[in-house]
Design a protein around this motif. Structure first.
Motif, mmCIF file in Angstrom:
data_model
loop_
_atom_site.group_PDB
_atom_site.id
_atom_site.type_symbol
_atom_site.label_atom_id
_atom_site.label_comp_id
_atom_site.label_asym_id
_atom_site.label_seq_id
_atom_site.Cartn_x
_atom_site.Cartn_y
_atom_site.Cartn_z
ATOM 1 N N ARG A 5 0.867 -1.168 0.000
ATOM 2 C CA ARG A 5 0.000 0.000 0.000
ATOM 3 C C ARG A 5 0.906 1.220 0.000
ATOM 4 N NH1 ARG A 5 -4.445 0.246 4.364
ATOM 5 N NH2 ARG A 5 -2.607 0.750 5.610
ATOM 6 N N GLU A 6 0.285 2.375 -0.087
ATOM 7 C CA GLU A 6 1.079 3.602 -0.140
ATOM 8 C C GLU A 6 1.946 3.767 1.117
ATOM 9 O OE1 GLU A 6 2.153 5.408 -2.798
ATOM 10 O OE2 GLU A 6 0.076 5.831 -3.340
ATOM 11 N N ASN A 39 -9.571 -4.288 -6.843
ATOM 12 C CA ASN A 39 -10.095 -2.965 -6.496
ATOM 13 C C ASN A 39 -8.951 -1.952 -6.343
ATOM 14 O OD1 ASN A 39 -12.470 -1.314 -5.658
ATOM 15 N ND2 ASN A 39 -11.304 -1.141 -3.773
ATOM 16 N N GLU A 47 -7.653 -1.151 -9.789
ATOM 17 C CA GLU A 47 -8.605 -0.297 -10.510
ATOM 18 C C GLU A 47 -8.558 1.133 -9.981
ATOM 19 O OE1 GLU A 47 -10.509 -0.481 -13.089
ATOM 20 O OE2 GLU A 47 -10.732 -2.615 -13.547
ATOM 21 N N ASP A 48 -8.417 1.239 -8.674
ATOM 22 C CA ASP A 48 -8.361 2.563 -8.050
ATOM 23 C C ASP A 48 -7.201 3.368 -8.649
ATOM 24 O OD1 ASP A 48 -8.567 4.739 -6.399
ATOM 25 O OD2 ASP A 48 -8.596 3.594 -4.523
ATOM 26 N N TYR A 49 -6.011 2.773 -8.664
ATOM 27 C CA TYR A 49 -4.862 3.502 -9.213
ATOM 28 C C TYR A 49 -5.027 3.760 -10.701
ATOM 29 C CZ TYR A 49 -2.301 3.734 -4.921
ATOM 30 O OH TYR A 49 -1.921 4.072 -3.656
ATOM 31 N N GLN A 102 -7.833 3.975 -12.535
ATOM 32 C CA GLN A 102 -8.903 4.916 -12.906
ATOM 33 C C GLN A 102 -8.648 6.326 -12.394
ATOM 34 O OE1 GLN A 102 -12.938 3.708 -12.087
ATOM 35 N NE2 GLN A 102 -12.477 1.563 -12.443
ATOM 36 N N THR A 103 -8.077 6.424 -11.177
ATOM 37 C CA THR A 103 -8.050 7.747 -10.577
ATOM 38 C C THR A 103 -6.670 8.391 -10.557
ATOM 39 O OG1 THR A 103 -7.730 6.965 -8.309
ATOM 40 C CG2 THR A 103 -9.987 7.075 -9.102
ATOM 41 N N GLU A 104 -5.594 7.609 -10.570
ATOM 42 C CA GLU A 104 -4.260 8.215 -10.544
ATOM 43 C C GLU A 104 -3.559 8.150 -11.891
ATOM 44 O OE1 GLU A 104 -3.427 9.933 -8.093
ATOM 45 O OE2 GLU A 104 -4.637 9.174 -6.426
ATOM 46 N N ARG A 119 -3.081 3.142 -20.958
ATOM 47 C CA ARG A 119 -3.959 2.262 -21.718
ATOM 48 C C ARG A 119 -3.778 0.827 -21.206
ATOM 49 N NH1 ARG A 119 -2.092 3.586 -27.487
ATOM 50 N NH2 ARG A 119 -0.194 3.716 -26.258
ATOM 51 N N TRP A 135 -6.135 -2.475 -19.281
ATOM 52 C CA TRP A 135 -7.428 -2.996 -18.823
ATOM 53 C C TRP A 135 -7.204 -4.180 -17.891
ATOM 54 C CZ3 TRP A 135 -6.949 -1.558 -24.090
ATOM 55 C CH2 TRP A 135 -7.700 -0.409 -24.447
ATOM 56 N N LEU A 136 -8.028 -4.249 -16.890
ATOM 57 C CA LEU A 136 -7.903 -5.297 -15.878
ATOM 58 C C LEU A 136 -9.144 -6.179 -15.903
ATOM 59 C CD1 LEU A 136 -6.874 -2.865 -13.000
ATOM 60 C CD2 LEU A 136 -5.333 -4.172 -14.484
ATOM 61 N N PHE A 155 6.696 3.848 -7.322
ATOM 62 C CA PHE A 155 5.786 2.707 -7.218
ATOM 63 C C PHE A 155 4.974 2.908 -5.948
ATOM 64 C CE2 PHE A 155 9.738 1.193 -5.171
ATOM 65 C CZ PHE A 155 9.275 0.735 -3.945
ATOM 66 N N VAL A 156 3.856 2.266 -5.870
ATOM 67 C CA VAL A 156 2.992 2.444 -4.708
ATOM 68 C C VAL A 156 3.711 1.882 -3.485
ATOM 69 C CG1 VAL A 156 0.782 1.859 -3.643
ATOM 70 C CG2 VAL A 156 0.900 2.333 -6.099
ATOM 71 N N GLY A 157 4.012 2.751 -2.551
ATOM 72 C CA GLY A 157 4.720 2.340 -1.341
ATOM 73 C C GLY A 157 6.149 2.838 -1.278
#
Lengths: 100, 184, 989
Positions: C695-696, C728, C731-733, C735-737, C742, C744-745, C879-881
């Motif tokens: 996680r972050e 989820n 998708e969060d990263y 769609q929103t970040e 391009r 798809w998951l 990278f996330v984290g």
């Protein structure tokens, strides 16, 4: 159970199709690595949790799957506005107008 | 090479069937399915390949013969072909504008039909499924009890309900429970 | 008159609700006759039985008070059999059916003689706040005396001990207009709304629609009697497609955005319900508009000894007469402050019941009432109070006087009916978050503004006149007012809240019957400093019984207000909470029980495992094969055998539950670089890699092997339980970040059945089944992936290992999973391989030091802590984290780190979760420096192995630590995390 208007489906849907995803408009900066500890704390840990108007994220997880933003009053549970992810935060004036 | 008996497809609710005076529920035969993700251009291109336009309006579906395309999200469609094998359906090569993933075996479908079909579904689905709110051809991912499903209204009193494979016994049991009250 | 016990109080010619057919029932073991349509209360009254219960605290004898849901005294245990027994059923609501068995509650040994009645004599000790004052000391008395006493006293009736055998169901419904209450207001609104082509649901808690119209025989609407008008309205509505009429259905809760929950009772009134008939149905209705037509509830008068059996609401007596054809006595006095009681008295008098006196609290009343009383020979004394009553198990006298104490008189009666006016039912309006407004003129709370799309009409809105009610119904449906001729509508003038008489009166003046709260208790609470109604309520328990204060709230409030010398609105109204009336657990649970409580997920290979003797364990919603015991084997022996067979020959394992996500698109690798700590740029198609995601905040979130199928396509695996949240998270990263990427998951967890074949003979087992791929060690080394055919079906074959052995994982489309598994098994079994379960898998991965996220990590463990620093691509810009891992506390020395533990006595297996200390001689509580996360007996190594998170663990390797247990202290040595094949040679075999 709330009814939530999904801005992607353009329709009202039951709350059971949605998942709340916390406070909206928390920007993950491009230069994450350069954030100070204080900035990181604010970005990752600190949340408003207001009584009243709350800008929050929802995901239509069992519907179209999209994340979006909503303005909800936490006392009345009324949704004042929903808008797509990436759209800018409504101004305080606009929120005040929605409150009327 | 050793061969296993892979001529037929088998799922946990294959062959399930129930009917009462108001509703009939049956496990649908195996189908080919694609989770199709695309930009608008990608969707248009694939529609040409399939000779079936993908629906662009939320909550709608298009169909032709045994093939249906269901709008799931703004960049997501569920393509179902109840007859042709998946190889005939899948795009031949990858494309920067879309992504097709074979999920033929991920889903299991039930056909719910009869005057009590709507009531049967409404025992567990919080959506308004009246004809005015969910007319023939409507398609949507939604929730059914504690299972995620995709619902397609194929007729005034008939629905196709798709769920993930391992949820199908649970969804079946919920449908049977709902069928009990279908006449109300 | 008929002899006692044979419906001697039945009045021929009255009773709009009852039929001619007799039914028999029993009460406390004694058989009685009733008529079809009776409630239990009306049936008992018809037989002259008034004593129906004992009060909760003082065990005072009590009779029925009301003819509706507000009943507080006549609570009964209704039983069909030992599994179908329901406590606290209101006798005024329960319909009698042939064979019904009712038992009174809260009495021992019998209702007539109850030992608990001694509480009544001890009542000075049981005043308000008794519990708070008494059970404080001495502390030792709590579990020996107080708690057993309270437990015995708490609650009325008995819950069934057996599982509920009945069916309960749920229904989601949507409509344009939902109408709660099918009295005159609700029916008229429904009639008018249908003209607008709207979909309508109208419900009523009673068996028949009509509300008060069924109890009032005088009124005429367009020349029709009340019951006739109601029956016609129902017939008209029932004939329409867009109307759903639900009787025996209560609106129990009003929630956000016009969601109303209705409880429908289907078989409670049936003598022999069909075995599979639904007993109760919960309706979750979303309505465009809600019309609340709940009506009003009559208040009782509060005066000394107002609780004897035979004392009841005037409206109840009128309902018993007009709905059920029952006279509640033969010598009935009236005590009232409201005009409606006169109608009750007159109806009774017309049937020849003697009404010796109307004690009228008011001084001024309408001349026509007096004239009519006079005509019927009924004496009326105005400006008067009832000072007390006599009788033991039934009222036998009433004492009244002028309010100044003059003209005191005692007369013999066998019933006393009272009315203190009507309280509009604001329950649902209040639940809709509306704020009731105090109306000073009529001394009542009325609905204020509606915060939702809802409107209150009729008596619950304070509108009592029928013509006005019809006008409201027209207005709220947007219809033009219809014209009606209304004759003989009853005046509802008058009313009184609070107690009558003086505080010097002897006897108990009950405000709340069910909880035995008297006017004096409320006064005591105020004296002792309770100044808010919420405090008074909790201190006295006024309004806290199962009737939720339907009768008592207003009286309690008025008494407190008077003593506090504050206006009623300043003292406040308690909040109404759902459910409106007591609702069974069965109804709330609905179909969500047994196999419908939660989905149980099974893999495509489950049935094979079941047929082959597997024991299963639950892993999130999945059932996974745990181990495959052979005859005579216990779990320990089976797992030992499975592990050793895999290490020496091979094993086959069902890994289908692993989460799988397909990450596809031109930016797939870039996206993987963001989500995972690892770098993905150099991974070539056809190769696989173990990935960690954080996680972050820098803590491990999930892990799994990722195969690169092509430059644009990754086959990601996740932990079994982590699959939904990982998707989820991604998708969060996405769609929103990183919406510009391009990518798809798609979840493919259930597309593939995954069959792991592990062990030295793994290749030999699968090689003949594989087509279209060279799986030799050279061409298909460890950490490879290929799309090929296995047993003729399209497969994704991985060369990976979670055991440390040569291993493959075959992914085939799920519907072919079992067939392919059987083909693999047909090859494996003759070679001496076994099927193994999750326990052996756990042991073998622990022998190799492979972590399980969620077992060896707990959301506070970084990849560094877990010894996975090699999986962090430090050079990646983001990278996330990445930033989280740079936090000072995550970089500090001495954090808990994952290490191995070897017990000094190799036969001792540590307990998972056991705490580890450096010095067990220190006094308790001694400092804990870590804990065991995984611990197993390793048959292969012939010793126990464990993984643990230990402070500064990496620097303690070789040192002795201790696990203090209840009966011993186990000494352990800190080791590395890899116990078997430390060089990792076997998986390259």
């Amino acid at each position: 159970m709330l009814v939530i208007h999904c801005p992607y489906c353009q329709a009202d849907r039951p709350e059971l199709e949605f998942a709340n995803a916390g406070e909206a408009h928390i920007v993950r900066p491009d230069n994450m690595a350069e954030m100070t500890d204080a900035e990181f704390e604010k970005m990752f840990f600190v949340r408003q949790n207001p009584k009243g108007v709350n800008l929050e994220r929802w995901r239509h997880i069992h519907g179209c799957g999209r994340f979006f933003n909503a303005i909800r009053h936490t006392v009345s549970d009324k949704f004042l506005k929903v808008y797509k992810a990436g759209e800018s935060r409504p101004s305080d004036a606009e929120i005040a107008e929605l409150m009327k | 090479m050793a061969k296993a008996n892979v001529a037929t497809r088998d799922n946990p609710t294959s062959g399930n069937r129930l009917a009462n005076a108001s509703v009939s529920i049956e496990s649908a035969p195996p189908a080919s399915r694609i989770s199709f993700r695309a930009t608008p251009k990608g969707a248009k291109d694939f529609g040409k390949t399939l000779d079936l336009d993908l629906p662009v309006k939320p909550g709608q579906s298009t169909s032709k013969s045994t093939l249906s395309a269901l709008w799931i999200g703004p960049d997501e469609w569920l393509i179902i072909d109840t007859k042709n094998p998946i190889d005939k359906l899948m795009p031949r090569r990858e494309n920067a504008n879309f992504c097709a993933t074979d999920i033929s075996h991920r889903n299991v479908a039930f056909i719910v039909s009869g005057n009590g079909a709507e009531n049967t579904l409404c025992a567990s689905c919080p959506r308004d499924l009246s004809l005015s709110a969910f007319p023939v051809g409507s398609a949507s991912r939604t929730i059914f009890g504690k299972a995620e499903v995709v619902l397609l209204r194929t007729g005034k009193t008939s629905f196709r309900l798709e769920c993930w494979r391992s949820f199908s016994p649970y969804v079946w049991d919920l449908l049977v429970d709902g069928a009990h009250d279908a006449h109300i | 008159m008929k002899p006692s016990g044979q419906q001697q109080f039945r009045v021929p010619g009255r009773g709009s609700r009852i039929g001619a057919r007799s039914v028999s029932f029993s009460f406390d073991g004694k058989a009685y006759e009733a008529l079809e349509g009776d409630t239990l209360a009306s049936a008992l009254l018809a037989n002259g039985v008034h004593l129906m219960g004992r009060s909760f605290k003082y065990h005072r004898p009590r009779g029925v008070l009301a003819a509706g849901v507000e009943e507080s005294n006549a609570l009964m245990q209704i039983s069909r059999d030992s599994a179908r027994t329901t406590p606290n059923v209101r006798a005024s609501v329960q319909e009698v059916y042939d064979g019904l068995q009712a038992q009174s509650q809260n009495r021992f040994p019998t209702l007539n003689f109850d030992i608990g009645g001694i509480n009544n004599l001890l009542s000075p000790f049981f005043a308000a706040g008794f519990y708070y004052k008494t059970f404080k000391w001495p502390a030792a008395a709590w579990d020996k005396i107080y708690e057993p006493f309270i437990r015995r006293a708490a609650g009325l009736g008995q819950a069934p001990a057996e599982e509920d055998p009945d069916r309960y169901s749920n229904r989601f419904a949507h409509c344009d207009v939902l109408i709660i209450g099918g009295g005159a207001a609700g029916l008229m609104a429904a009639k008018l709304a249908t003209r607008k082509k709207q979909s309508i649901i109208i419900c009523d808690e009673n068996p028949q629609f009509g509300g008060w119209l069924l109890s009032d025989t005088d009124i005429r609407i367009d020349g029709k009697s009340g019951p006739d008008w109601a029956a016609e309205a129902v017939a008209e509505l029932a004939a329409m497609d867009n109307v759903r009429l639900l009787n025996r259905t209560t609106g129990i809760g009003y929630f956000q955005q016009n969601m109303m929950v209705l409880n429908q009772r289907i078989t409670e009134h049936q003598s022999k319900p069909a075995p599979d008939e639904t007993r109760e149905r919960m309706w979750q209705v979303r309505a465009g508009k809600i019309i609340i037509a709940q009506g009003a509830i009559e208040r009782h008068m509060v005066f000394p000894d107002n609780d004897r059996p035979g004392i009841m609401q005037a409206s109840a007596a009128q309902s018993f007469l007009n709905k059920y054809g029952v006279a509640v006595g033969s010598q009935i006095a009236v005590y009232t402050a409201c005009d409606t009681a006169y109608a009750a008295a007159f109806d009774l008098a017309e049937e020849g019941v003697n009404i010796p006196i109307i004690v009228e609290h008011r001084t001024d009343i309408a001349d026509d009432l007096l004239a009519q009383a006079n005509e019927l020979g009924i004496r009326v004394i105005t400006g008067a109070v009832v000072e007390g009553t006599g009788g033991k198990l039934r009222i036998n006298s009433v004492t009244f006087a002028k309010q100044n104490g003059n003209d005191r008189e005692t007369i013999d009666v066998d019933a006393l009916i009272t009315s203190a006016g009507w309280t509009p039912s604001l329950h649902l309006y209040s639940q809709s978050r509306g704020k009731p407004q105090w109306d000073e003129d009529t001394q009542r709370f009325l609905p204020g503004e509606s915060p939702q799309e809802c409107v209150s009409i009729g008596a619950c809105n304070g509108t009592d006149d029928l013509a006005d009610i019809f006008a409201e119904a027209a207005k709220c449906t947007g219809s033009r007012a219809t014209k009606h001729v209304i004759e003989d509508d009853v005046s509802t003038m008058g009313g009184l809240i609070g107690a009558t008489g003086s505080s010097a009166d002897k006897g108990k003046a009950f405000v709340d019957f069910q909880n035995d709260v008297t006017a004096k208790d409320i006064a005591l609470a105020v004296r002792e400093g309770m100044h808010s109604i919420e405090h008074v309520k909790r201190y006295t328990t006024n309004g806290m019984a199962t009737d939720q204060g339907k009768l008592s709230n207003m009286h309690g409030l008025a008494i407190a207000s008077k003593l506090l010398k504050k206006p009623i609105p300043a003292v406040g109204l308690t909040t109404f909470r759902p459910p409106y009336t007591p609702t069974t657990f069965g109804s709330f649970v609905g179909h969500s029980r047994g196999n419908l409580f939660d989905p149980t997920r099974q893999t495509p290979i489950h049935a094979w495992a079941d047929e082959n003797g597997a024991e299963f364990e639950p892993v999130s919603q999945w059932q996974r094969a745990w181990y495959f015991p052979r005859s005579g084997e216990d779990m320990h022996q089976a797992v030992d055998r499975e592990c050793q067979t895999v290490r020496s020959v091979a094993g086959v394992f069902d890994a289908s539950t692993l989460g799988k996500i397909e990450v596809v698109g031109p930016d797939a690798a870039a996206f993987m670089n963001i989500i995972y700590t690892n770098g993905w740029d150099k991974l070539k198609p056809g190769r696989a890699k173990y990935g960690i995601m954080c996680r972050e905040d820098g803590f491990i979130y999930d892990d799994g092997v990722v195969g690169k199928l092509s430059n644009n396509r990754f086959h990601v695996t996740t932990t079994t339980g982590g699959a939904p949240r990982v998707l989820n998270h991604m998708e969060d990263y996405l769609q929103t970040e990183f919406p510009e990427m391009r990518v798809w998951l798609t979840s493919t967890s259930e597309q593939w059945a995954t069959i792991a074949v592990q062990g030295p003979k793994a290749r030999e087992i699968i090689e003949p089944l594989v087509n279209g791929a060279d799986i030799s060690n050279e061409k298909f080394p460890h950490m490879s992936v290929v799309e090929c055919k296995v047993c003729g079906v399209a497969a994704r074959l991985f060369r990976i290992s979670f055991t440390g052995e040569l291993g493959f994982e075959i992914n085939v489309p799920a519907d072919h999973g079992r067939a392919v598994w059987e083909a693999v098994w047909a090859r494996a079994e003759p070679l001496g391989a076994c099927a193994y379960g999750t326990e052996a898998m756990h042991v073998m991965r622990a022998e190799k030091g492979y972590i399980i996220v969620g077992q060896d990590t707990d959301g506070t463990v970084t990849p560094y802590d877990a010894g996975l620093s090699w999986a962090i691509a430090k050079a990646k810009p983001d990278f996330v984290g990445k930033r989280g891992l740079q936090r000072p506390d995550l970089m500090s020395e001495g954090r808990r780190q994952l290490v191995g533990l070897a017990t000094k006595d190799p036969s001792k297996v540590l307990e998972e979760g056991a705490q580890i200390v450096a010095d067990p001689t220190r006094p308790i509580p001694m400092k804990m420096i870590g804990f065991v996360t995984s611990s197993y007996w390793s048959g292969t190594l012939g010793k126990s192995i464990a993984l643990a998170l230990i402070e500064d663990g990496n620097n303690l390797i070789g040192k002795s630590l201790y696990a203090p247990m209840a009966d011993e202290v186990i000494e352990v040595e800190v080791t590395g995390t890899v116990f078997y094949d430390t060089k990792g040679e076997r998986l390259h075999g």
